[in-house]
Scaffold this motif. Structure first.
Motif, PDB file in Angstrom:
ATOM      1  N   GLU A  52       0.822  -1.199   0.000  1.00  0.00           N
ATOM      2  CA  GLU A  52       0.000   0.000   0.000  1.00  0.00           C
ATOM      3  C   GLU A  52       0.870   1.269   0.000  1.00  0.00           C
ATOM      4  OE1 GLU A  52      -3.336   2.469   0.052  1.00  0.00           O
ATOM      5  OE2 GLU A  52      -3.077   0.352  -0.471  1.00  0.00           O
ATOM      6  N   LEU A  53       1.945   1.247   0.787  1.00  0.00           N
ATOM      7  CA  LEU A  53       2.873   2.385   0.797  1.00  0.00           C
ATOM      8  C   LEU A  53       3.513   2.588  -0.571  1.00  0.00           C
ATOM      9  CD1 LEU A  53       4.768   2.110   4.234  1.00  0.00           C
ATOM     10  CD2 LEU A  53       3.338   4.004   3.458  1.00  0.00           C
ATOM     11  N   LYS A  54       3.807   1.467  -1.224  1.00  0.00           N
ATOM     12  CA  LYS A  54       4.448   1.537  -2.540  1.00  0.00           C
ATOM     13  C   LYS A  54       3.512   2.211  -3.553  1.00  0.00           C
ATOM     14  CE  LYS A  54       6.599  -1.420  -6.009  1.00  0.00           C
ATOM     15  NZ  LYS A  54       6.978  -2.814  -6.348  1.00  0.00           N
ATOM     16  N   VAL A  55       2.247   1.824  -3.491  1.00  0.00           N
ATOM     17  CA  VAL A  55       1.272   2.398  -4.422  1.00  0.00           C
ATOM     18  C   VAL A  55       1.118   3.902  -4.175  1.00  0.00           C
ATOM     19  CG1 VAL A  55      -1.176   2.412  -5.064  1.00  0.00           C
ATOM     20  CG2 VAL A  55       0.023   0.235  -4.740  1.00  0.00           C
ATOM     21  N   GLN A  56       0.978   4.282  -2.929  1.00  0.00           N
ATOM     22  CA  GLN A  56       0.769   5.683  -2.596  1.00  0.00           C
ATOM     23  C   GLN A  56       2.013   6.529  -2.901  1.00  0.00           C
ATOM     24  OE1 GLN A  56      -2.082   6.927  -1.860  1.00  0.00           O
ATOM     25  NE2 GLN A  56      -3.176   4.978  -1.539  1.00  0.00           N
ATOM     26  N   ALA A  57       3.171   5.993  -2.582  1.00  0.00           N
ATOM     27  CA  ALA A  57       4.405   6.755  -2.783  1.00  0.00           C
ATOM     28  C   ALA A  57       4.660   7.005  -4.262  1.00  0.00           C
ATOM     29  CB  ALA A  57       5.589   6.025  -2.149  1.00  0.00           C
ATOM     30  N   ARG A  58       4.327   6.043  -5.112  1.00  0.00           N
ATOM     31  CA  ARG A  58       4.566   6.191  -6.537  1.00  0.00           C
ATOM     32  C   ARG A  58       3.688   7.286  -7.148  1.00  0.00           C
ATOM     33  NH1 ARG A  58       5.069   0.072  -9.044  1.00  0.00           N
ATOM     34  NH2 ARG A  58       7.230  -0.308  -8.389  1.00  0.00           N
ATOM     35  N   ALA A  59       2.624   7.579  -6.483  1.00  0.00           N
ATOM     36  CA  ALA A  59       1.684   8.559  -7.036  1.00  0.00           C
ATOM     37  C   ALA A  59       1.997   9.987  -6.605  1.00  0.00           C
ATOM     38  CB  ALA A  59       0.269   8.172  -6.627  1.00  0.00           C
ATOM     39  N   VAL A  60       3.117  10.211  -5.901  1.00  0.00           N
ATOM     40  CA  VAL A  60       3.514  11.563  -5.492  1.00  0.00           C
ATOM     41  C   VAL A  60       4.396  12.150  -6.582  1.00  0.00           C
ATOM     42  CG1 VAL A  60       4.762  12.927  -3.781  1.00  0.00           C
ATOM     43  CG2 VAL A  60       3.361  10.989  -3.047  1.00  0.00           C
ATOM     44  N   ARG A 107      12.262   9.258  -8.511  1.00  0.00           N
ATOM     45  CA  ARG A 107      11.395   8.598  -7.530  1.00  0.00           C
ATOM     46  C   ARG A 107      11.707   9.075  -6.103  1.00  0.00           C
ATOM     47  NH1 ARG A 107      15.894   5.854  -8.485  1.00  0.00           N
ATOM     48  NH2 ARG A 107      16.813   4.554  -6.824  1.00  0.00           N
ATOM     49  N   THR A 108      10.733   8.781  -5.240  1.00  0.00           N
ATOM     50  CA  THR A 108      10.940   8.924  -3.790  1.00  0.00           C
ATOM     51  C   THR A 108      10.824   7.539  -3.180  1.00  0.00           C
ATOM     52  OG1 THR A 108      10.017  11.151  -3.672  1.00  0.00           O
ATOM     53  CG2 THR A 108      10.027   9.886  -1.632  1.00  0.00           C
ATOM     54  N   GLU A 109      11.737   7.180  -2.315  1.00  0.00           N
ATOM     55  CA  GLU A 109      11.699   5.891  -1.639  1.00  0.00           C
ATOM     56  C   GLU A 109      11.510   6.098  -0.133  1.00  0.00           C
ATOM     57  OE1 GLU A 109      15.285   3.899  -2.556  1.00  0.00           O
ATOM     58  OE2 GLU A 109      14.713   3.479  -4.634  1.00  0.00           O
ATOM     59  N   ILE A 110      10.592   5.309   0.437  1.00  0.00           N
ATOM     60  CA  ILE A 110      10.403   5.326   1.907  1.00  0.00           C
ATOM     61  C   ILE A 110      10.858   3.975   2.418  1.00  0.00           C
ATOM     62  CG2 ILE A 110       8.754   5.580   3.796  1.00  0.00           C
ATOM     63  CD1 ILE A 110       6.999   7.213   1.953  1.00  0.00           C
ATOM     64  N   ARG A 111      11.953   3.983   3.153  1.00  0.00           N
ATOM     65  CA  ARG A 111      12.562   2.731   3.605  1.00  0.00           C
ATOM     66  C   ARG A 111      12.187   2.440   5.066  1.00  0.00           C
ATOM     67  NH1 ARG A 111      16.492   0.879   0.212  1.00  0.00           N
ATOM     68  NH2 ARG A 111      17.183   2.313  -1.415  1.00  0.00           N
ATOM     69  N   HIS A 112      11.882   1.183   5.354  1.00  0.00           N
ATOM     70  CA  HIS A 112      11.615   0.750   6.721  1.00  0.00           C
ATOM     71  C   HIS A 112      12.312  -0.573   6.969  1.00  0.00           C
ATOM     72  CE1 HIS A 112       9.118  -1.834   9.461  1.00  0.00           C
ATOM     73  NE2 HIS A 112       9.543  -0.859  10.270  1.00  0.00           N
ATOM     74  N   SER A 134      13.051  -2.441   3.966  1.00  0.00           N
ATOM     75  CA  SER A 134      12.035  -2.487   2.929  1.00  0.00           C
ATOM     76  C   SER A 134      12.032  -1.185   2.163  1.00  0.00           C
ATOM     77  CB  SER A 134      10.653  -2.728   3.529  1.00  0.00           C
ATOM     78  OG  SER A 134      10.622  -3.966   4.205  1.00  0.00           O
ATOM     79  N   VAL A 135      11.707  -1.189   0.897  1.00  0.00           N
ATOM     80  CA  VAL A 135      11.750   0.002   0.053  1.00  0.00           C
ATOM     81  C   VAL A 135      10.361   0.222  -0.556  1.00  0.00           C
ATOM     82  CG1 VAL A 135      12.754   1.077  -1.964  1.00  0.00           C
ATOM     83  CG2 VAL A 135      14.167  -0.400  -0.513  1.00  0.00           C
ATOM     84  N   TYR A 136       9.860   1.442  -0.394  1.00  0.00           N
ATOM     85  CA  TYR A 136       8.604   1.826  -1.021  1.00  0.00           C
ATOM     86  C   TYR A 136       8.926   2.901  -2.022  1.00  0.00           C
ATOM     87  CZ  TYR A 136       7.479  -0.309   3.395  1.00  0.00           C
ATOM     88  OH  TYR A 136       7.449  -1.161   4.453  1.00  0.00           O
ATOM     89  N   GLU A 137       8.541   2.693  -3.228  1.00  0.00           N
ATOM     90  CA  GLU A 137       8.948   3.597  -4.293  1.00  0.00           C
ATOM     91  C   GLU A 137       7.781   4.454  -4.764  1.00  0.00           C
ATOM     92  OE1 GLU A 137      12.285   0.564  -6.124  1.00  0.00           O
ATOM     93  OE2 GLU A 137      10.566   1.139  -7.350  1.00  0.00           O
ATOM     94  N   GLY A 138       8.067   5.722  -5.066  1.00  0.00           N
ATOM     95  CA  GLY A 138       7.044   6.589  -5.620  1.00  0.00           C
ATOM     96  C   GLY A 138       7.632   7.317  -6.821  1.00  0.00           C
TER      97      GLY A 138
END
Length: 475
Positions: A352-360, A461-466, A469-473
């Motif tokens: 879910e984070l990946k989907v949202q982050a990609r849309a920024v 892209r923007t990546e949110i790492r936890h 884990s990598v979330y890409e936007g």
């Protein structure tokens, strides 16, 4: 006049000695006044004849109308006083036989006497009237002749103040010797009676702190104090002298050694950790409303009893996840004990984070969120915030990346600024800033080929790492 010089030298010596010993309460005194000499004693051997006409002043007394005696004395204790007196007179009434008075001419008299006196003042416990009894010896210079005398006497002093008094004294001076005095038929050295009246000044007391209490009686001689405390001070005027007052600058209670108790709980303010709220001695004067042994100030649950080990709170598990609240980093959100009671990030959440982050999206070449679809962009950031706030103990790193278009320096700065914009927006929406960091990497970490349009789009892209884990936007 040679005898007058002797007298002055003797008196000066005595006064010099007195100035070296003035270190006790008014033990020294100096007196001066007038003296009168009655020579009826020269009229015969009848002792009582000396006194049978005691008040025929004009007929029998020789009085020099000026200060004619000086006395210096010192109290030595137990009512006894030692002193030296010098006196001068001019004899113009000399009794040669009963009721026979002659004028011997210019016959000068000088006397110096040492006396031991007993004062009845202490015995009478009086501060005003002082009867005295004295005995001593002296030397008389009469004309060109001189002789010794033995001197018993009676005196009475009236003290106007502690230090100033009126002194009256009568002394019979029994003489010894065989002399012939010009103008008289008296072959023996004449005995006589001498009367004196004058002022006496006592001195020698020392009051270093000027509190009216002499140093000898002052328990605190260098600090002004009160008579009831033997000269010691009571700075806060609470009736407890400073030396026995644990709080000498603040008025207090005798039961608390002079310290105040503002809250009235029986514990002195200086020992009371909560001086304005009544409390318990066991808790240093602080209250414990729930009676659990933890002071209200330190009790995380002051109205509900709980163990000290739990901060005064009961062993609660609000989210029912098996981790008690005091050990639960997320007490309102269920999570496993392995993650301190906080939920773990699942694969579903990561997706879910990946989907949202990609849309920024950002404005091309700038660190400004795209405005073409502002509502949608804000909605995506809101969705990311809602996901992140469910993981209060999770740390997330927001990273910015660019494609290879432009210089490396410009791309590095652009990536840093874009990552920070995303982080700031999330913080504005309520995400804990302590859980977020931002960094930019420019075009140094591509995920696709920068030689194609599609590849460059993926690299922006923007990546949110936890925790790896990598979330890409998409940027």
């Amino acid at each position: 006049m040679k005898h007058l010089n002797k007298l002055l030298v003797a008196v000066t010596m005595v006064m010099g000695l007195s100035s070296q010993a003035q270190d006790s309460n008014n033990k020294w005194a100096i007196g001066f006044g007038v003296n009168a000499i009655d020579y009826r004693s020269s009229a015969g051997d009848d002792f009582m004849s000396h006194f049978d006409q005691p008040f025929k002043v004009s007929d029998n007394w020789n009085i020099l109308p000026s200060v004619s005696y000086l006395n210096v004395s010192r109290y030595v204790g137990s009512g006894f006083i030692v002193g030296v007196t010098g006196s001068i007179n001019q004899i113009d009434k000399f009794v040669t036989a009963p009721n026979v008075v002659v004028n011997p001419g210019d016959l000068m008299y000088y006397g110096i006497d040492a006396t031991l006196t007993y004062s009845f003042m202490e015995l009478l416990k009086s501060k005003v009237i002082e009867p005295t009894l004295s005995v001593g010896g002296g030397y008389t210079f009469l004309g060109d002749e001189s002789y010794g005398t033995v001197n018993p006497g009676l005196g009475l002093n009236f003290w106007f103040t502690e230090n100033v008094g009126l002194s009256l004294l009568g002394t019979y001076k029994k003489s010894f010797g065989d002399r012939q005095y010009a103008g008289t038929d008296t072959p023996d050295a004449p005995s006589y009676t001498q009367y004196s009246a004058g002022l006496t000044f006592k001195f020698g007391a020392k009051d270093t702190d000027n509190d009216g209490i002499y140093d000898k009686d002052d328990a605190c001689p260098e600090v002004a104090g009160l008579k009831q405390f033997n000269g010691c001070p009571d700075t806060d005027a609470d009736g407890i002298e400073d030396s026995k007052d644990s709080c000498p600058d603040v008025a207090g209670l005798a039961a608390l050694n002079g310290c105040p108790d503002t809250d009235g709980d029986g514990i002195a303010d200086k020992d009371d950790a909560c001086p304005e709220v009544a409390g318990l001695p066991a808790l240093k004067g602080c209250p414990d409303a729930d009676g659990d042994g933890v002071t209200d100030a330190s009790d995380k649950c002051p109205t509900v009893a709980g163990p000290a080990s739990n901060g005064g709170c009961p062993e609660l598990d609000s989210d029912k996840d098996g981790v008690i609240d005091k050990e639960d980093a997320c007490p309102t959100v269920a999570g496993p004990a392995s993650n301190k009671g906080c939920p773990e990030v699942t694969e579903q959440v990561l997706e879910e984070l990946k989907v949202q982050a990609r849309a920024v999206y950002f404005v091309t070449g700038k660190a400004i969120l795209a405005t073409a679809d502002k509502g949608a962009t804000d909605g995506r950031l809101e969705a990311i915030k809602e996901i992140l706030k469910n993981y209060p103990n999770a740390k997330f790193a927001i990273e910015g990346h660019t494609d290879s278009t432009g210089s490396a320096k410009i791309n590095q700065k652009l990536s840093e600024d874009r990552a920070k914009v995303v982080m700031d927006k999330l913080i504005e929406k309520g995400v804990n800033p302590a859980n977020l960091t931002s960094a930019g990497f420019g075009s140094s970490k591509p995920v696709a080929d920068n030689k194609t349009k599609e590849g460059k789009a993926l690299n922006r892209r923007t990546e949110i790492r936890h925790v790896g884990s990598v979330y890409e936007g998409k940027l």
